[in-house]
Write an enzyme that holds these catalytic residues in place. Structure first.
Site, mmCIF file in Angstrom:
data_model
loop_
_atom_site.group_PDB
_atom_site.id
_atom_site.type_symbol
_atom_site.label_atom_id
_atom_site.label_comp_id
_atom_site.label_asym_id
_atom_site.label_seq_id
_atom_site.Cartn_x
_atom_site.Cartn_y
_atom_site.Cartn_z
ATOM 1 N N TYR A 238 0.859 -1.187 0.000
ATOM 2 C CA TYR A 238 0.000 0.000 0.000
ATOM 3 C C TYR A 238 0.892 1.232 0.000
ATOM 4 O O TYR A 238 1.834 1.324 0.781
ATOM 5 C CB TYR A 238 -0.890 -0.001 1.251
ATOM 6 C CG TYR A 238 -1.761 1.226 1.393
ATOM 7 C CD1 TYR A 238 -2.808 1.471 0.508
ATOM 8 C CD2 TYR A 238 -1.540 2.136 2.428
ATOM 9 C CE1 TYR A 238 -3.613 2.600 0.645
ATOM 10 C CE2 TYR A 238 -2.346 3.258 2.573
ATOM 11 C CZ TYR A 238 -3.378 3.490 1.682
ATOM 12 O OH TYR A 238 -4.177 4.600 1.829
ATOM 13 N N ASP B 239 9.361 2.943 -0.305
ATOM 14 C CA ASP B 239 8.308 3.595 0.483
ATOM 15 C C ASP B 239 8.522 3.220 1.941
ATOM 16 O O ASP B 239 8.157 2.132 2.380
ATOM 17 C CB ASP B 239 6.929 3.154 -0.024
ATOM 18 C CG ASP B 239 5.800 3.841 0.744
ATOM 19 O OD1 ASP B 239 6.098 4.578 1.708
ATOM 20 O OD2 ASP B 239 4.633 3.631 0.378
ATOM 21 N N LYS C 219 4.215 9.116 8.775
ATOM 22 C CA LYS C 219 4.018 8.512 10.089
ATOM 23 C C LYS C 219 5.005 9.039 11.143
ATOM 24 O O LYS C 219 4.793 10.126 11.666
ATOM 25 C CB LYS C 219 4.007 6.987 9.953
ATOM 26 C CG LYS C 219 2.825 6.571 9.034
ATOM 27 C CD LYS C 219 2.450 5.123 9.001
ATOM 28 C CE LYS C 219 1.134 4.958 8.253
ATOM 29 N NZ LYS C 219 1.177 4.153 7.057
HETATM 30 C C1 PLP Z 1 0.476 4.687 5.695
HETATM 31 C C2 PLP Z 1 1.225 4.463 4.460
HETATM 32 C C3 PLP Z 1 1.117 5.327 3.357
HETATM 33 C C4 PLP Z 1 0.113 6.456 3.321
HETATM 34 O O1 PLP Z 1 0.358 7.422 4.265
HETATM 35 P P1 PLP Z 1 -0.855 8.415 4.706
HETATM 36 O O2 PLP Z 1 -0.194 9.366 5.622
HETATM 37 O O3 PLP Z 1 -1.873 7.532 5.340
HETATM 38 O O4 PLP Z 1 -1.358 9.045 3.470
HETATM 39 C C5 PLP Z 1 1.939 5.124 2.274
HETATM 40 N N1 PLP Z 1 2.824 4.108 2.258
HETATM 41 C C6 PLP Z 1 2.949 3.241 3.285
HETATM 42 C C7 PLP Z 1 3.962 2.150 3.212
HETATM 43 C C8 PLP Z 1 2.135 3.378 4.405
HETATM 44 O O5 PLP Z 1 2.239 2.485 5.397
#
Ligand code: PLP
Length: 426
Positions: free
Chosen positions: A143, A238, A266
């Site tokens: 994701y 990511d 995060k």
């Molecule tokens: C949470 C997450 C996102 C999205 O971040 P948001 O702040 O919720 O938009 C993208 N990539 C990864 C790996 C994530 O865990």
């Protein structure tokens, strides 16, 4: 028993679709009404009925230092008293950018935004703008936020609800995203051999944390690095979830992979909205106003959010922080495996840094297909039994769990006591 959570849930649903502002919060996967939260401190959260839970959700990752850490709250209060937002540059943004570049050496330049979604969206736009190519490679079950081109066979909430590919994404857009199997090295090589000259970039969670927790097989990330280098594609790690959590320098430091671009979120906001994309200077200098790739944000680099992030990074950087939180996490999963065995439940678990995965399956999964083999009904029963005993896990079998620095031996012991009963009910 108070009805307040149920009442709030019903009231919320009259105005907010499903009563929540992010889908997995609605408890659809596990059933029942979600507790509405009121306050938090350290390893604990309290709901609207005054019930206390040991929290393994950690706001889905950011709260690595524990909830309402005094240093973070003080930094936020001080920043808020000075200004909530300028829409003009500030010194604290430089400090956060410097801290990020110091801790993650592959990042030479960094642009701040307000969410992980923005960061990944900008990263793929940069990869396309830099290479002049259109194709993006991603992996099923990973994701990367909810931008159009990345909502194809995505993980997390999308997976929880069985529609990993979102409606509303034009087929023309989705056609530019190639979806491969995480940990399938041969498939990556075949894809690059066939279409390497069209691939702008590869985006991957170096440790997959949105289809439960799946570790990269040895050689998998190395192969991505090699293929991207050979074919002139941009490798995007990511690290929105793994950054400052799998290790101080992120998964890339722990696993020894140098990406071209990194996305963060995060933890760098410490509970307030901050995202970031950073990496190679030549790629980052394609971003507006230096280059033709547009990106902007009214609240980007917001002084209050940046203050929370800086204060959190300072805690995360302290000597011993990562080792301690990692060993707490290890003792949690070892304890869970032991309790499951006593209860004769088919179960496995693993952790890396302060992230963990629990699986109702004999061994930890190494692929998306194996994640799908986990016993979801059993997880749901376990989840509710734990919740009733004051332990808050992510409400889906497809999410990773998070331990904070505020979790200690007492919390682990209480969690394992709850688990001993919950495994018998699962
Ligand atoms: C949470 C997450 C996102 C999205 O971040 P948001 O702040 O919720 O938009 C993208 N990539 C990864 C790996 C994530 O865990």
């Amino acid at each position: 028993m108070s009805q307040r959570n149920q009442d709030l849930f019903e009231r919320a649903q009259l105005r907010i679709p499903a009563g929540v502002n992010s889908p997995v919060r609605a408890f659809r996967a596990v059933g029942g009404a979600p507790p509405f939260m009121e306050r938090a401190s350290g390893a604990h959260v309290w709901d609207a009925e005054g019930r206390r839970y040991i929290d393994y959700l950690g706001s889905w990752g950011p709260m690595v230092a524990g909830h309402t850490h005094p240093a973070v709250v003080e930094a936020v209060q001080a920043a808020a008293a000075k200004a909530l937002s300028f829409g003009a540059p500030t010194e604290t943004e430089i400090e956060l950018a410097e801290a990020i570049c110091r801790l993650v050496p592959s990042i030479e330049r960094v642009r701040l935004g307000s969410s992980g979604t923005e960061a990944t969206m900008t990263a793929i736009r940069l990869a396309r703008g830099f290479t002049g190519r259109s194709l993006i490679v991603k992996f099923e079950g990973c994701y990367h936020g909810h931008a159009d081109s990345l909502l194809v066979k995505a993980g997390s909430g999308a997976l929880t609800f069985g529609n990993p590919s979102s409606a509303g994404v034009p087929p023309e857009t989705a056609a530019h995203t190639l979806v491969l199997d995480f940990n399938d090295l041969a498939q990556v090589e075949k894809t690059f051999a066939a279409r390497g000259a069209e691939i702008a970039g590869v985006i991957v969670e170096p440790v997959a944390g949105n289809m439960n927790l799946v570790l990269p097989k040895p050689g998998f990330l190395e192969a991505l690095r090699a293929q991207c280098s050979t074919h002139g594609a941009v490798l995007i790690l990511d690290e929105v979830m793994t950054g400052f959590r799998v290790a101080l320098g992120g998964a890339q430091a722990r696993l020894g992979i140098r990406p071209d671009l990194t996305t963060l979120g995060k933890v760098i906001g410490g509970g307030l909205p901050v995202g970031a994309v950073g990496g190679r200077r030549d790629i980052m200098e394609k971003i507006a106003p230096l280059g033709p790739v547009y990106q902007a944000g009214t609240l980007s680099g917001n002084p209050v959010a940046v203050a929370a992030g800086l204060a959190t990074l300072k805690l995360v950087e302290a000597p011993g922080f990562q080792d301690r939180i990692e060993s707490t996490t290890r003792s949690l999963i070892q304890g869970l495996v032991a309790e499951a065995r006593k209860a004769n439940v088919t179960f496995s678990a693993q952790s890396i840094g302060s992230m963990f995965g629990v699986y109702f399956r004999a061994t930890p999964p190494t692929s998306f297909a194996e994640v799908m083999e986990c016993d979801k009904d059993r997880f749901n029963r376990f989840f509710h039994a734990m919740l009733e005993r004051g332990v808050y896990l992510a409400p889906s079998a497809y999410e990773a769990g998070f331990v904070s620095a505020a979790h200690g031996a007492a919390e682990i012991e209480d969690t394992l006591k709850a688990a001993a009963e919950a495994f018998r009910l699962a």
